[in-house]
Design an enzyme around this catalytic site. Structure first.
Site, PDB file in Angstrom:
ATOM      1  CB  CYS A  84      -0.953   0.025   1.184  1.00 11.27           C
ATOM      2  SG  CYS A  84      -2.138  -1.301   1.244  1.00 11.27           S
TER       3      CYS A  84
ATOM      4  NE  ARG B 191       4.612   1.515   0.269  1.00  9.68           N
ATOM      5  CZ  ARG B 191       5.464   1.396   1.279  1.00  9.68           C
ATOM      6  NH1 ARG B 191       6.710   1.794   1.145  1.00  9.68           N
ATOM      7  NH2 ARG B 191       5.100   0.856   2.418  1.00  9.68           N
TER       8      ARG B 191
ATOM      9  CD1 TRP C  27      -1.644  -6.675  -0.274  1.00 13.40           C
ATOM     10  CD2 TRP C  27      -0.337  -6.428  -2.049  1.00 13.40           C
ATOM     11  NE1 TRP C  27      -1.069  -7.896  -0.543  1.00 13.40           N
ATOM     12  CE2 TRP C  27      -0.259  -7.774  -1.624  1.00 13.40           C
ATOM     13  CE3 TRP C  27       0.417  -6.024  -3.160  1.00 13.40           C
ATOM     14  CZ2 TRP C  27       0.538  -8.716  -2.259  1.00 13.40           C
ATOM     15  CZ3 TRP C  27       1.208  -6.971  -3.790  1.00 13.40           C
ATOM     16  CH2 TRP C  27       1.257  -8.297  -3.348  1.00 13.40           C
TER      17      TRP C  27
ATOM     18  CG  ASN D 144       0.328   0.762   4.473  1.00 18.67           C
ATOM     19  OD1 ASN D 144      -0.023  -0.406   4.358  1.00 18.67           O
ATOM     20  ND2 ASN D 144       1.577   1.159   4.324  1.00 18.67           N
ATOM     21  N   GLY D 145      -2.048  -0.898   6.445  1.00 14.76           N
ATOM     22  CA  GLY D 145      -1.867  -1.780   7.591  1.00 14.76           C
ATOM     23  C   GLY D 145      -3.026  -2.755   7.693  1.00 14.76           C
TER      24      GLY D 145
ATOM     25  CD  GLU E 268      18.806 -11.985  -4.024  1.00 19.27           C
ATOM     26  OE1 GLU E 268      18.406 -10.933  -4.562  1.00 19.27           O
ATOM     27  OE2 GLU E 268      18.189 -12.532  -3.090  1.00 19.27           O
TER      28      GLU E 268
ATOM     29  CE  LYS F  15      16.738  -9.647  -7.007  1.00 17.29           C
ATOM     30  NZ  LYS F  15      16.202 -10.339  -5.895  1.00 17.29           N
TER      31      LYS F  15
ATOM     32  CD  GLU G 213      12.257 -10.956  -6.640  1.00 23.51           C
ATOM     33  OE1 GLU G 213      11.467 -10.785  -5.697  1.00 23.51           O
ATOM     34  OE2 GLU G 213      13.447 -10.602  -6.577  1.00 23.51           O
TER      35      GLU G 213
ATOM     36  CG  HIS H  79      20.065 -36.778  -0.221  1.00 23.65           C
ATOM     37  ND1 HIS H  79      20.121 -37.890   0.571  1.00 23.65           N
ATOM     38  CD2 HIS H  79      21.340 -36.333  -0.366  1.00 23.65           C
ATOM     39  CE1 HIS H  79      21.375 -38.115   0.922  1.00 23.65           C
ATOM     40  NE2 HIS H  79      22.136 -37.189   0.372  1.00 23.65           N
TER      41      HIS H  79
ATOM     42  CE  LYS I 189      12.771  -2.076  -3.163  1.00 19.58           C
ATOM     43  NZ  LYS I 189      13.745  -2.952  -3.852  1.00 19.58           N
TER      44      LYS I 189
END
Length: 625
Positions: free
Chosen positions: A2, A27, A76, A112-113, A498, A502, A505, A521, A620
């Protein structure tokens, strides 16, 4: 998640709000809206589904709304699906929430929250005659403010105070009152919010880039604090309604740094900014005397040599890419400092029942300094009595303010959801900490060598970027891949974690990272003809073992890509495509080896025609659990 913006001043508010919301698109959001007041006239509210461009078109770039005081929001979805009625701003009246036209409501607000007890509060409001047009917790919050404002006949600050003491959860709340047409009132707990000021204007935002074009003078509002915004002025209050003083902070970021600067996407711009960001971060902490002697100076963090000597255990705690930094740092610290080290996901660490070493140091890593799980883990650690160190990029953020020690990265604003330069700067901070811990605790004879190697990294990053055309060519061949596997051992495994993140996403390709020794395994059963397997091969003592694991995949039809350092040219005889990075001390080579993997993810995403900077379902800064 948000985004919130607000403006009070002599200008028309709508264009300022729309510009600010555009700067907060990274965001993550699914709907957007603004509300503007023009003196004593009713507030005008406009809301849309989808991208901010829809809101811009609906308001004729803001020209359709008149007024010099306003608030805006990108949502969001949490409570309630993405819809026009669930979009913010919300109002206290019993309207339809359709999102167009003037509203006569006493209170209009954005939030926001997450309000955890919103169902309980909603039932209370319904008993008092309030009707609801949305499924959101925010509408409940706005109506609760209205209820206390009218019931007790108090001012906006007192109404906010009575509201927030009854709310469980997190919030960055901004409201406008009909009786106070040229003011905005705000309250905060856990969710990020900054207040910007210049000579005759006041701004509020969830993050710095939204207001950089207007001011660099900001206040950071604390938990359970409120503020009244007027043109050119911000007055702050505690929960008792008493006025409190705040120090003004000057943001060093250049407004141009938040623009694309000729690059097609923010992510590519930020990949190319890594050498400069790395250099700035290194220079912040490594001092060089006239005779060329280098020394790490941590005085700005608050961490002393006496502190370093006392710690008997280290806990790296973070989420996402920052956790991958912690994984790499764990291996480096254990080798250089002979300390027991853990690297934990913040969402797991905060709920773990394991006994913590009372002489341990908890190192919280977060780009925004507002990550909800990391912030909660920090508070849990402090309650347990452990010392805490924050590695963050945002000055004055919640994690920075609440930690015992703070080590700031100098990455500047990072807009793309997929982190690149902030990740690299976080890595360098952990490397510098490891070198300094080794010197202080063990009088490490390699200290000067480590600092020379660290200072060489920015130039070597630039050298690594010169190979991007080869990676672009390779990416075009695998844009339609269904599965990609990354494998490595030790530090290489952390690099692969990492690199895989990348890839998944921003390209939406199923991608996983595995410790190479675990292939047999179970994982190797997933390898089939044409599967791309990417191996990190930067550690000399593990090189042959990982390469052997890669050959096992090749014998089952996999196509191999290897990332290693110059000098290991025999890798070309084994893999189908090889990428080389300059040599550096192998403790620190992750700063270089990650760059080809960032580029690979980027170019595959571009080849697929995806939204690189704003991938679906991601945000973000994750400021809610």
């Amino acid at each position: 998640m948000c985004g919130i913006v607000g403006y009070v001043g002599p200008k028309q508010a709508s264009p300022v709000l729309l510009e600010g919301l555009s700067k907060l698109e990274y965001r993550g959001y699914d709907s957007a809206g603004i509300a503007v007041r023009d003196g004593d006239h009713p507030a005008e509210v406009v809301k849309t589904i989808g991208k901010i461009k829809n809101l811009i078109e609906k308001t004729d770039s803001g020209r359709a709304l008149k007024g010099t005081c306003g608030i805006g929001h990108t949502r969001w979805a949490t409570h309630g699906a993405p819809s026009q009625s669930n979009a913010h701003p919300h109002v206290s009246g019993n309207c339809t929430g359709s999102g167009s036209g003037p509203v006569e409501s006493e209170v209009v607000g954005v939030h926001n929250g997450i309000v955890e007890n919103f169902q309980e509060l909603k039932a209370k409001m319904e008993r008092h005659g309030y009707q609801f047009y949305s499924q959101t917790d925010t509408e409940v919050l706005i109506k609760l403010v209205d209820y206390y404002y009218k019931k007790y006949k108090v001012g906006p600050i007192d109404a906010l105070a009575k509201t927030i003491v009854r709310v469980r959860g997190s919030y960055a709340l901004a409201v406008m009152f009909k009786d106070y047409p040229n003011k905005i009132f705000v309250a905060r707990k856990d969710s990020p919010m900054i207040i910007g000021i210049n000579k005759n204007e006041a701004f509020l935002a969830s993050d710095v880039p939204a207001i950089l074009n207007y001011t660099r003078n900001v206040f950071y509002i604390g938990n359970l604090e409120m503020a009244e915004l007027d043109a050119g002025k911000a007055t702050f209050y505690n929960l008792d309604g008493d006025e409190i003083k705040k120090e003004l902070t000057k943001i060093d970021w250049d407004a141009e740094a938040a623009e694309k600067g000729g690059f097609e996407h923010f992510m590519m711009k930020e990949i190319h900014e890594q050498p400069k960001a790395a250099e700035d971060t290194l220079h912040k902490y490594i001092a060089e005397s006239e005779d060329g002697t280098k020394k790490i100076d941590l005085s700005g963090t608050g961490l002393t040599e006496e502190d370093i000597k006392k710690f008997t255990h280290l806990y790296f705690v973070a989420c996402g890419s920052a956790w991958h930094v912690g994984m790499q740092a764990k291996a480096v610290f254990e080798d250089l400092c002979d300390l027991p080290v853990q690297a934990d996901l913040a969402s797991e660490f905060r709920y773990s029942k394991a006994r913590l070493d009372k002489n341990g140091l908890v190192i919280i890593i977060s780009q925004s300094g507002e990550t909800a799980d990391s912030l909660a883990a920090l508070r849990m650690a402090k309650e347990t009595g452990l010392k805490t160190l924050a590695i963050v990029n945002v000055v004055g953020s919640s994690i920075a303010r609440e930690s015992d020690y703070v080590m700031y990265t100098v990455a500047g604003p990072e807009i793309s959801v997929a982190t690149t330069k902030a990740y690299s700067c976080q890595l360098l901070c952990t490397f510098m900490l490891a070198a300094e811990f080794a010197r202080v605790r063990d009088d490490d004879k390699e200290y000067s060598h480590y600092l020379d190697e660290l200072m060489s990294i920015p130039d070597k990053m630039s050298k690594t970027l010169e190979d991007k055309e080869r990676i672009q060519w390779f990416a075009s061949k695998y844009a339609n891949a269904h599965d990609i596997f990354f494998i490595g051992r030790g530090i290489d495994y952390a690099i692969c974690l990492e690199g895989s993140l990348k890839m998944k996403e921003i390209s939406y390709i199923h991608s996983e990272s595995y410790a190479a020794g675990e292939l047999k395994h179970g994982t190797i059963s997933l390898i089939e003809e044409g599967t791309l397997v990417i191996g990190a091969l930067t550690q000399s003592d593990l090189y042959e073992k990982t390469l052997s694991n890669m050959m096992e995949c090749k014998s089952r039809g996999a196509y191999l890509m290897g990332v290693t350092s110059y000098g290991k040219y025999d890798v070309e005889d084994s893999v189908n495509f090889s990428v080389y990075v300059p040599k550096v001390d192998e403790h620190f080579i992750g700063s270089l080896a990650i760059i080809p993997l960032q580029l690979l993810g980027y170019y595959i995403s571009v080849a697929k025609g995806l939204d690189v900077d704003k991938p679906r379902n991601l945000a973000k800064s994750v400021t809610v659990e």
